[in-house]
Each structure stands twice: as C-alpha cells, then as structure tokens.
Design an enzyme around this catalytic site. Sequence first.
Site, PDB file in Angstrom:
ATOM      1  N   GLU A   1     -30.995 -37.518 -82.998  1.00  0.00           N
ATOM      2  CA  GLU A   1     -30.499 -38.505 -82.035  1.00  0.00           C
ATOM      3  C   GLU A   1     -29.344 -39.376 -82.538  1.00  0.00           C
ATOM      4  O   GLU A   1     -28.873 -40.227 -81.803  1.00  0.00           O
ATOM      5  CB  GLU A   1     -31.633 -39.381 -81.502  1.00  0.00           C
ATOM      6  CG  GLU A   1     -32.498 -40.009 -82.547  1.00  0.00           C
ATOM      7  CD  GLU A   1     -33.794 -39.248 -82.775  1.00  0.00           C
ATOM      8  OE1 GLU A   1     -33.749 -38.009 -82.858  1.00  0.00           O
ATOM      9  OE2 GLU A   1     -34.832 -39.899 -82.899  1.00  0.00           O
TER      10      GLU A   1
ATOM     11  N   SER B   1     -36.729 -35.742 -85.332  1.00  0.00           N
ATOM     12  CA  SER B   1     -36.460 -36.468 -84.102  1.00  0.00           C
ATOM     13  C   SER B   1     -37.729 -37.151 -83.610  1.00  0.00           C
ATOM     14  O   SER B   1     -38.833 -36.665 -83.836  1.00  0.00           O
ATOM     15  CB  SER B   1     -35.952 -35.522 -83.011  1.00  0.00           C
ATOM     16  OG  SER B   1     -35.727 -36.242 -81.823  1.00  0.00           O
ATOM     17  N   HIS B   2     -37.548 -38.280 -82.940  1.00  0.00           N
ATOM     18  CA  HIS B   2     -38.629 -38.946 -82.233  1.00  0.00           C
ATOM     19  C   HIS B   2     -38.330 -38.971 -80.729  1.00  0.00           C
ATOM     20  O   HIS B   2     -38.955 -39.710 -79.992  1.00  0.00           O
ATOM     21  CB  HIS B   2     -38.826 -40.369 -82.741  1.00  0.00           C
ATOM     22  CG  HIS B   2     -39.551 -40.422 -84.048  1.00  0.00           C
ATOM     23  ND1 HIS B   2     -39.612 -41.551 -84.800  1.00  0.00           N
ATOM     24  CD2 HIS B   2     -40.248 -39.493 -84.738  1.00  0.00           C
ATOM     25  CE1 HIS B   2     -40.311 -41.318 -85.890  1.00  0.00           C
ATOM     26  NE2 HIS B   2     -40.703 -40.078 -85.873  1.00  0.00           N
ATOM     27  N   LEU B   3     -37.363 -38.170 -80.311  1.00  0.00           N
ATOM     28  CA  LEU B   3     -37.029 -38.118 -78.885  1.00  0.00           C
ATOM     29  C   LEU B   3     -38.166 -37.500 -78.093  1.00  0.00           C
ATOM     30  O   LEU B   3     -38.809 -36.549 -78.551  1.00  0.00           O
ATOM     31  CB  LEU B   3     -35.784 -37.263 -78.658  1.00  0.00           C
ATOM     32  CG  LEU B   3     -34.433 -37.844 -79.046  1.00  0.00           C
ATOM     33  CD1 LEU B   3     -33.347 -36.796 -78.850  1.00  0.00           C
ATOM     34  CD2 LEU B   3     -34.131 -39.070 -78.224  1.00  0.00           C
ATOM     35  N   PRO B   4     -38.416 -37.985 -76.870  1.00  0.00           N
ATOM     36  CA  PRO B   4     -39.363 -37.296 -75.999  1.00  0.00           C
ATOM     37  C   PRO B   4     -38.787 -35.925 -75.620  1.00  0.00           C
ATOM     38  O   PRO B   4     -37.573 -35.755 -75.524  1.00  0.00           O
ATOM     39  CB  PRO B   4     -39.476 -38.179 -74.767  1.00  0.00           C
ATOM     40  CG  PRO B   4     -38.658 -39.388 -75.021  1.00  0.00           C
ATOM     41  CD  PRO B   4     -37.889 -39.198 -76.272  1.00  0.00           C
TER      42      PRO B   4
END
Length: 67
Positions: free
Chosen positions: A30, A49-52
Amino acid sequence: MLEILSLIRSGGDPSWCRSVPNWDRGPWLETALGLRRARGNPRPRIISSHLPVQLFPSAFFSSQAKV
C-alpha cells in the site's frame, strides 16, 4: 509470517533473513516505495499488506499469487 516465508524462499538458510531488512524482503503493497521495491524483487516475491481484500487490484484475483 514474513520470517517463515523468507526461510522457505531461501531454502531454510537464515543468512538472507538476518542480512536483509523486513521492508526489503516483504515490502508493503500500500505504499509507493513498497510497490516499487516489490516490483524490483526477484520472483517469487513476498509482499506484505493490511489492505482489505476488496481493495486489491482485480488482476490479483486472476493471477497465480498465493495468499
């Protein structure tokens, strides 16, 4: 998880994990810098990543990426 994947990628040799910082082994998707680093890493790439999942690019779902 990054440490485990790094060991798998290096064939169990911990020297790569000890000598390369986390942000170079598994850059964050991100961030602009992380994306550039990820594209420059040799395959198979490790990406953090920690993106949904809904925010991932649509091309991701038709790729052979492992999650």
